[in-house]
Scaffold this active site. Structure first.
Site, PDB file in Angstrom:
ATOM      1  N   CYS A 263      43.170  35.427  55.159  1.00  0.00           N
ATOM      2  CA  CYS A 263      43.673  34.478  54.164  1.00  0.00           C
ATOM      3  C   CYS A 263      43.232  33.031  54.355  1.00  0.00           C
ATOM      4  CB  CYS A 263      45.194  34.558  54.085  1.00  0.00           C
ATOM      5  SG  CYS A 263      46.051  34.252  55.632  1.00  0.00           S
TER       6      CYS A 263
ATOM      7  N   GLU B 261      48.622  39.316  48.126  1.00  0.00           N
ATOM      8  CA  GLU B 261      47.931  39.281  49.409  1.00  0.00           C
ATOM      9  C   GLU B 261      47.494  40.675  49.844  1.00  0.00           C
ATOM     10  OE1 GLU B 261      49.356  36.536  52.406  1.00  0.00           O
ATOM     11  OE2 GLU B 261      51.054  36.028  51.149  1.00  0.00           O
ATOM     12  N   ASP B 262      46.330  40.719  50.506  1.00  0.00           N
ATOM     13  CA  ASP B 262      45.893  41.904  51.246  1.00  0.00           C
ATOM     14  C   ASP B 262      45.807  43.171  50.387  1.00  0.00           C
ATOM     15  OD1 ASP B 262      46.603  39.871  52.983  1.00  0.00           O
ATOM     16  OD2 ASP B 262      47.404  41.186  54.510  1.00  0.00           O
TER      17      ASP B 262
ATOM     18  N   HIS C   5      42.229  38.567  49.577  1.00  0.00           N
ATOM     19  CA  HIS C   5      41.131  39.295  50.238  1.00  0.00           C
ATOM     20  C   HIS C   5      41.470  40.777  50.187  1.00  0.00           C
ATOM     21  CE1 HIS C   5      43.800  39.707  53.708  1.00  0.00           C
ATOM     22  NE2 HIS C   5      43.996  38.404  53.631  1.00  0.00           N
TER      23      HIS C   5
END
Length: 554
Positions: free
Chosen positions: A77, A38-39, A268
């Site tokens: 997300c 994530e991220d 992302h």
């Protein structure tokens, strides 16, 4: 007009996603593994940033194709993951607002708050499940129908509750190791260590990256607070790398490493201010690598969008992607033409609503701002938990930021154009530069062409959209499954258009089924021996699932 039965829909389902295979040749379907973090922006060693030490990812990248132009469709997300699971843009589904509902499994009811219309008008963050177009399925349902064992460990966050037909296992213990013998698998492991929230949740933990040695992007102030936050992120990346190593180790222990296609990507861009939630490269450009089973490796410059992931997995499994999907396979049997453009969107983030659309080619980024009167910066409360944010906002209030850092707080213009090659941080707006007029026109027209013949649900006020999805703010219900027995064959039907059916065949009466019971995807009439029981449940995405119905075979 007579409603279409689920049996008819099932026939369409099978034909629309038909496996390409010579009648005399049985094609061995590959195992497929997704490792999802994530991220994260492409700030990893195989993209040229050696700040974080990631030996496990480095080894994987050395045996993989590394995609240099991969993009999420939204910089956060929920909407991004809705595109991943469906192969559709969130703006075409009605999933573009972050977020629509709590991502919680339940049995018999969804974890969406019962809210009145009056409450909805006063509450900028309503809780609802997006009701998406009736023909759209989670792509894993097609895999399951074709014999794949599909597991998700564990995050979904699709803007709707994952239907029971989407996964064989969808929980914290989901694993390819639980599959029946000799079944191909599609397994997803989601790692949350690099999520934005870990910037403050881990702020007192040991940092393995020296704050004095990190690079500070020019749009952020270079001070102690910023450097400590950036170092925390890179330290979290190193923790995540160890998790990747453990999954790879398990795959090798099982003798499956050379028989499994492995994807690694982030949902992302990075977690820092002016990264997450932004429609710039800092929010949408992501790392993506694919380790195949044919030895192919190296760098690939093709444009890839997250809407391409679903059709690509189907393509690798030998399944033709359904025509409704907006993505195109970038590898596999049904590989499409290379992209000229990828597209992004930005709408509501938590308590702040906006509307921006983007077009990106290999060099330029174009933004269309539908509310140019608004500031680029959104004062999202959740983001203000990031340790560096207090100092950043203080410096802005005191007019102590550089010109590049002040851009984020400026009022927008109707259009923006960036040369991502010469301006990788997207700081110089070329939209009013006459030298780039032809490029601006080309990119603007690309957006117009993309929007033709499709509904952009972001253009509809969210209160109206919710009323269409949930009339009177009541979640629609899926019609129960009915049975039509002809000899040993049993047809299962639901009158709800777009619903999918799951079933269980049992030797005896059983009323203890739950979400994680061994539900199978219904695609054609079942042949069941006399005296056995069949249990069934139907669910359309965004609807409440039906009650379980059953029949004993006579």
């Amino acid at each position: 007009m007579k409603q279409l039965t689920l049996f008819a829909i099932a026939v369409i389902f099978i034909v629309g996603c038909k496996k390409s295979e010579d009648k005399n040749t049985q094609v061995q379907q590959p195992n497929i593994l997704w490792i999802v973090t994530e991220d994260i922006s492409p700030t990893l060693s195989f993209y040229g940033d050696n700040t974080a030490k990631t030996p496990n990812l480095d080894r994987l990248a050395n045996e993989a194709v590394v995609y240099k132009n991969a993009f999420a469709v939204v910089g956060v997300c929920g909407p991004s993951r809705s595109s991943i699971i469906t192969g559709m843009h969130p703006t075409s589904l009605g999933t573009m607002h972050m977020r629509t509902g709590k991502d919680v499994f339940s049995w018999g009811k969804r974890a969406y708050e019962k809210t009145s219309i009056q409450d909805l008008e006063q509450n900028p963050v309503p809780q609802y499940a997006a009701v998406i177009p009736e023909q759209v399925k989670c792509f894993t349902e097609y895999l399951r129908a074709d014999g794949y064992y599909c597991t998700n460990n564990q995050k979904t966050d699709y803007q709707f509750a994952a239907p029971i037909t989407s996964w064989d296992e969808n929980n914290g213990k989901a694993h390819w190791r639980n599959r029946p013998k000799n079944k191909p698998f599609f397994s997803v492991f989601n790692f949350g260590l690099t999520h934005e929230s870990r910037l403050w949740k881990h702020q007192d933990s040991t940092q393995t990256v020296n704050p004095n040695k990190v690079s500070v992007p020019p749009y952020l102030p270079d001070n102690k607070a910023t450097r400590k936050t950036i170092a925390r992120h890179y330290s979290n990346v190193e923790l995540m790398d160890a998790q990747v190593g453990e999954i790879i180790k398990q795959l090798k222990e099982d003798g499956l490493y050379d028989k499994t296609i492995i994807f690694f990507y982030s949902d992302h861009g990075g977690p820092l201010p002016r990264q997450k939630r932004e429609i710039l490269d800092s929010g949408l450009k992501v790392p993506l690598l694919v380790k195949g089973i044919n030895g192919e490796k190296g760098k690939n410059n093709a444009l890839v969008s997250f809407v391409d992931l679903a059709p690509t997995i189907l393509s690798l499994a030998g399944l033709k992607p359904p025509n409704y999907m907006e993505g195109k396979a970038f590898i596999g049997e049904f590989k499409g033409d290379d992209r000229t453009y990828v597209y992004g969107s930005s709408d509501r983030f938590d308590e702040f609503t906006d509307r921006i659309r983007s077009v990106r080619d290999k060099r330029f980024l174009y933004l269309k701002n539908y509310h140019p009167e608004l500031s680029k910066y959104k004062d999202v409360g959740y983001r203000k938990n990031i340790p560096m944010m207090a100092k950043f906002l203080e410096l802005n209030k005191e007019n102590k930021l550089t010109k590049q850092q002040q851009i984020w707080f400026q009022t927008k213009t109707s259009e923006e154009l960036y040369d991502c090659k010469n301006d990788p941080y997207n700081l110089i707006n070329l939209a009013e530069n006459k030298e780039y007029e032809s490029t601006l026109t080309r990119m603007r027209n690309a957006l117009v062409d993309f929007q033709k013949d499709k509904t952009d649900f972001g253009a509809i006020p969210e209160s109206e959209l919710i009323e269409k999805m949930w009339p009177n703010f009541e979640q629609p219900k899926t019609a129960k499954v009915t049975f039509n027995q002809k000899g040993k064959k049993v047809e299962l039907n639901s009158t709800t258009k777009g619903a999918s059916i799951a079933y269980i065949i049992s030797e005896k009466s059983n009323k203890k089924f739950n979400y994680n019971s061994n539900w199978q995807v219904y695609t054609k009439p079942l042949q069941i021996d006399k005296g056995k029981y069949v249990y069934a449940i139907a669910e359309r995405i965004g609807f409440k699932e039906s009650k379980i119905t059953s029949k004993i075979i006579e």
